[in-house]
Each structure stands twice: as C-alpha cells, then as structure tokens.
Design a protein around this motif. Structure first.
Motif, PDB file in Angstrom:
ATOM      1  N   LEU A 341      12.543  -6.051  -2.043  1.00 21.93           N
ATOM      2  CA  LEU A 341      11.952  -4.833  -1.488  1.00 21.93           C
ATOM      3  C   LEU A 341      10.432  -4.881  -1.525  1.00 21.93           C
ATOM      4  O   LEU A 341       9.762  -4.508  -0.557  1.00 21.93           O
ATOM      5  N   ILE A 342       9.868  -5.340  -2.623  1.00 18.83           N
ATOM      6  CA  ILE A 342       8.406  -5.410  -2.750  1.00 18.83           C
ATOM      7  C   ILE A 342       7.812  -6.353  -1.708  1.00 18.83           C
ATOM      8  O   ILE A 342       6.729  -6.098  -1.150  1.00 18.83           O
ATOM      9  N   SER A 343       8.529  -7.430  -1.398  1.00 26.37           N
ATOM     10  CA  SER A 343       7.995  -8.434  -0.475  1.00 26.37           C
ATOM     11  C   SER A 343       7.798  -7.911   0.942  1.00 26.37           C
ATOM     12  O   SER A 343       7.026  -8.489   1.724  1.00 26.37           O
ATOM     13  N   ILE A 344       8.478  -6.819   1.307  1.00 33.37           N
ATOM     14  CA  ILE A 344       8.354  -6.284   2.671  1.00 33.37           C
ATOM     15  C   ILE A 344       6.915  -5.903   2.981  1.00 33.37           C
ATOM     16  O   ILE A 344       6.449  -6.027   4.124  1.00 33.37           O
ATOM     17  N   TYR A 345       6.176  -5.473   1.970  1.00 31.61           N
ATOM     18  CA  TYR A 345       4.774  -5.086   2.176  1.00 31.61           C
ATOM     19  C   TYR A 345       3.938  -6.249   2.706  1.00 31.61           C
ATOM     20  O   TYR A 345       2.988  -6.060   3.471  1.00 31.61           O
ATOM     21  N   PHE A 346       4.290  -7.477   2.346  1.00 36.74           N
ATOM     22  CA  PHE A 346       3.480  -8.642   2.676  1.00 36.74           C
ATOM     23  C   PHE A 346       3.916  -9.326   3.974  1.00 36.74           C
ATOM     24  O   PHE A 346       3.378 -10.368   4.337  1.00 36.74           O
ATOM     25  N   ILE A 347       4.882  -8.743   4.664  1.00 42.30           N
ATOM     26  CA  ILE A 347       5.470  -9.390   5.848  1.00 42.30           C
ATOM     27  C   ILE A 347       4.862  -8.831   7.135  1.00 42.30           C
ATOM     28  O   ILE A 347       4.683  -7.620   7.285  1.00 42.30           O
ATOM     29  N   SER A 348       4.568  -9.721   8.075  1.00 43.79           N
ATOM     30  CA  SER A 348       4.113  -9.315   9.408  1.00 43.79           C
ATOM     31  C   SER A 348       5.066  -9.799  10.498  1.00 43.79           C
ATOM     32  O   SER A 348       5.103  -9.222  11.582  1.00 43.79           O
TER      33      SER A 348
END
Length: 471
Positions: A341-348
C-alpha cells in the motif's frame, strides 16, 4: 474485558479428517460470496462518484453498521438451529444468497445517490447473512489440525471469485467492446453487466455448498433443545451478542486489536484506491472522462491481481504455519501488504500497481484465514457461530472509524490527496502485523497432541461423511 473460556463446553467428539473434495464442497460457496464483495469493493465508490457523491467514506458506513448487527445475530441464531435435512448453517447460506443475488441485480440500476447508499445497506446485509455461518462451518466440521487448511480453502475461493468479479468491467470493455462510459449521473453498461453476472454466480455457488455438504447434529439433542428454549428470541440474541464483547476469550480479545488495524488498512484501500489512482496516476477527477474510467477499470484489474495472489498464497499458508507458527505467518504477510500500500505513493506507471498488489494479496490471504484459524481453537463448540459473529465487530468498528475520520484526514490533513490515505493504511497494516506476536494461539499447544489422537473411525460421528466425496 476478556475472559478465559477454557472451561466452557467444547465438542467432546473426535472429528474425522475430511477429504480434499469435502473441504472443497464446504468452501465453494465463498466463490459466490466474494463475487458479491469484490463487485461491491471495486465499484461502489465509482458508483457514488458517478451519482455525484463527495463524502464517499461516510456513504460506506451503511455497510459496517448493518454487519455489526447482522453477523452476530445470524451466528447466534444458527447456533440454535437444527434441521434433519438442512442442518444448522446451510439454511442461512441459502436465504442470504437469495437476498444478495437480488441486491446485486438492482444495485447497478439505481438512479440517485440515496438509492445507491440504501442498496449498499441491503446488499452488504444479505452477503453477511451468507458469510458468517461459513466461518462457523469450519469450526463445526474440521478437527484442529485441518482448520488452517479449511480457512485457506475458503480464501482460495475468495481469491478466485474476486479475480473474475473485479476484472469483469474491464473484460466487458476490452474483450467485448461494451462501453465503460455513460452520460453524467448514469452507471456505465460494463458495470451493470458485471453486477448481473455476479448475482447469478453468487446464488449458484452457495447452492452448491448447500446441496453438497453434510453437517453433524448436536451431540446431545435434549441439551440442545433445552438451551434453545432458554435462550430463544431475537432480542435475546441482540442482548447476548453485544454482551459477548465483555466475555470473549483472551485470544479473541488479542486478535480484536490485530483485526482493527488490518481492516482499517483494508477499508482505506477499498474506499480510496479509485480516487487515489485516478488523481495521483491518471491526473483526473472528471468522472465522465475516458481517462477517469480507464483508471477506474484498472483499479478493478489491480483488485483482481491482489485477489489472484491471495488464492495462490492461501495454498502456501498452512505449509508456512506448520514450519513456523500462525503468528509469524500473519506477521510477514501483513508487513508485505503494508509495504504494498505504501508503495503506491511512489508509482507513476499504472502497470507498476500490479507489483504493489502482490504484497496486498499476500496480506489478504492471511487476513481471511489465519485469525479465524487461531480463534476457532479458543471457542466453545456451542457458541462457535455466535462468537464468530461477535468477532465481526472488530471488522465493523475499523470501518466505522474509517468512515468517520479518513474523510477528514484526506481533506484537511492530506490536502485532498487520497494517495496519502493509502500510505496511512499501509502503516496501519504493519502495526497490525507486529501486534500479532502478542496473540495466544491455543492450537499451537494442542496441535501435536490432536494430530496423535484424531481418528477417522470415531463412532461419535456418522463416518459415512468420510467416504462420500460430495459431502
């Protein structure tokens, strides 16, 4: 608050080990149940936004509030039900399936926001009527050493059902050319057809379990009838359900805290993934635009992926739990989900969301099986359905909290950026994993002895269930 119920009555009969096909049949109904939940989770926020809703988290409160009432009452009633032909849990499976299938057919045809909120209330209540007795059925029929396998089998069907259901709008558009856009205030045809398919699958899958599973009668029928007479009544069920919080076993109290943080994370994901992905990655909030609906469809695919991963992971959970422990298994799974879930912030790149969903799927597999396997070993046999229903409070309470505070955090603390709400959910899931280490798992102590003493030829049961693969 919690009490030790070790002295409470447990079923003294030796339960025979069930075959692969027996566990398969008793779990198959969850394929349909998850069809309903997956369509709800992946599309209801989209429906709310399409109909002009802005307070999405508040609208979702309809679902948990009904679950808080319905599940313990249904569990209480099913504990006190016995029919020579239909058994204890199966009548509730069937009634819930009829009502839920009807709700799934109606939901995509609503034309106003208040109707959508009302149908969510009806749909969630109906699904809960079917779902709660399924959890109790594992405790009813399986010996201790097969419970993790039983709940894992349910999780497998949950994963398979959710993969297909979550992908249906995307498949209708990309495979069959059915439109995924509609005029303002109207629900796209691809979503409508997905709900129609879901209604049919829900009913057929639950009916399969109803017709192909045999339940054990009460050990002492006279005592069962006496208790039923003393404790009968709808209002008595409500009173006992809420009183059960104060008298729950110690293991259940410890798991309640774990459940709170893990389900708070899940609700943040279900409520805010669509607005987070469409705004943070697709850079649009226009619900009538092609770009928004492509993003919303991709969220359905992402949800299908995490459910597909959970179906595979569910097959590995019993192996990992035997090699380590249920507590450690749950810890590593929840940490994987939190990081996802946290990794979604870093995805483009939208495709990279599928990697995030792998972690979420591992956590989802464990959330749906390991806590229930630990809980079942701590419960008295004559209150299995009741306590499984009360345990639902600790799924409902975090959803109520999510509905009340996540909207505030998203608007006032996170500046209207829902992706930060997903990060908050990821942190909550990791906290849940760490709290699992505090849980007393009774079966960790009892399991070796149980494996040595379980016999499939026990005369206390009708062992014809062992030789009939349809049961």
């Amino acid at each position: 608050m919690a009490t030790n119920v070790a002295a409470a009555p447990h079923d003294t009969r030796e339960k025979p080990r069930l075959s692969f096909w027996q566990i398969w049949n008793m779990s198959f109904g969850f394929l349909g149940i998850q069809f309903g939940f997956a369509l709800q989770n992946a599309n209801v926020s989209r429906i709310f936004e399409t109909l002009g809703g802005t307070e999405i988290a508040l609208y979702w409160l309809a679902a948990p509030l009904t679950g808080m009432l319905v599940q313990p009452i249904i569990g209480y009633m099913s504990d006190r039900t016995w029919h020579p032909k239909w058994g204890r849990r199966r009548p509730f499976f069937l009634v819930g399936a009829v009502l839920a299938s009807f709700a799934l057919l109606v939901m995509p045809n609503v034309s106003a926001l208040w109707m959508a909120v009302g149908m969510l209330w009806i749909m969630d209540s109906s699904i809960n009527i079917s779902m709660e007795p399924f959890r109790a059925l594992v405790g009813d029929l399986l010996p201790s050493e097969q419970r993790t396998t039983g709940f894992a089998a349910q999780t497998f069907f949950i994963g398979v059902g959710a993969v297909v259901a979550s992908s249906l709008p995307w498949m209708f558009t990309n495979w069959f050319g059915i439109a995924n856009t509609a005029p303002a205030g109207q629900i796209p045809p691809s979503v409508k057809y997905a709900f129609y398919i879901g209604g049919v699958v829900f009913f057929i899958a639950v009916l399969w379990t109803v017709l192909n599973t045999k339940e054990y009668p009460p050990e002492d029928m006279d005592a069962f009838e006496d208790e039923k007479r003393r404790t009968a009544g709808f209002w008595n069920g409500i009173r006992e359900s809420f009183a059960g919080i104060a008298h729950m076993p110690k293991t259940m109290a410890q798991l309640a805290i774990v459940q709170f943080f893990s389900w708070l994370a899940l609700f943040s994901m279900w409520i805010y993934t669509t607005p987070a992905v469409t705004s943070h990655i697709y850079h649009t909030t226009d619900t009538t635009s092609k770009l928004y609906n492509e993003g919303a469809d991709w969220v359905g695919v992402c949800f299908a992926v995490y459910n597909g991963v959970s179906a595979i992971a569910a097959l590995l959970l019993p192996v990992i739990a035997r090699a380590t422990s249920r507590r450690f298994t749950h810890l590593i799974c929840l940490v994987a989900g939190g990081l996802g879930l946290i990794s979604i912030y870093f995805i483009s790149d939208p495709k990279m969301l599928l990697v995030s969903m792998v972690g979420v799927g591992i956590a989802w597999a464990s959330i749906l099986s390991v806590p229930y396997a630990m809980l079942a070993g701590a419960l008295p046999w004559n209150k299995m359905g009741y306590y499984m229903g009360v345990f639902n409070f600790f799924i409902v309470i975090p959803q109520v909290v999510a509905g009340l505070i996540l909207g505030f955090f998203t608007k006032s603390v996170f500046g209207g950026e829902p992706v930060y709400t997903l990060v908050l959910g990821g942190c909550s899931m990791i906290i849940s994993g760490l709290l699992t280490l505090r849980v007393n798992d009774d079966d960790d102590v009892r399991l070796p002895a149980a494996e040595a003493t379980i016999h499939t030829s026990s005369p206390a049961y009708d062992t014809t269930i062992e030789s009939n693969p349809r049961v």
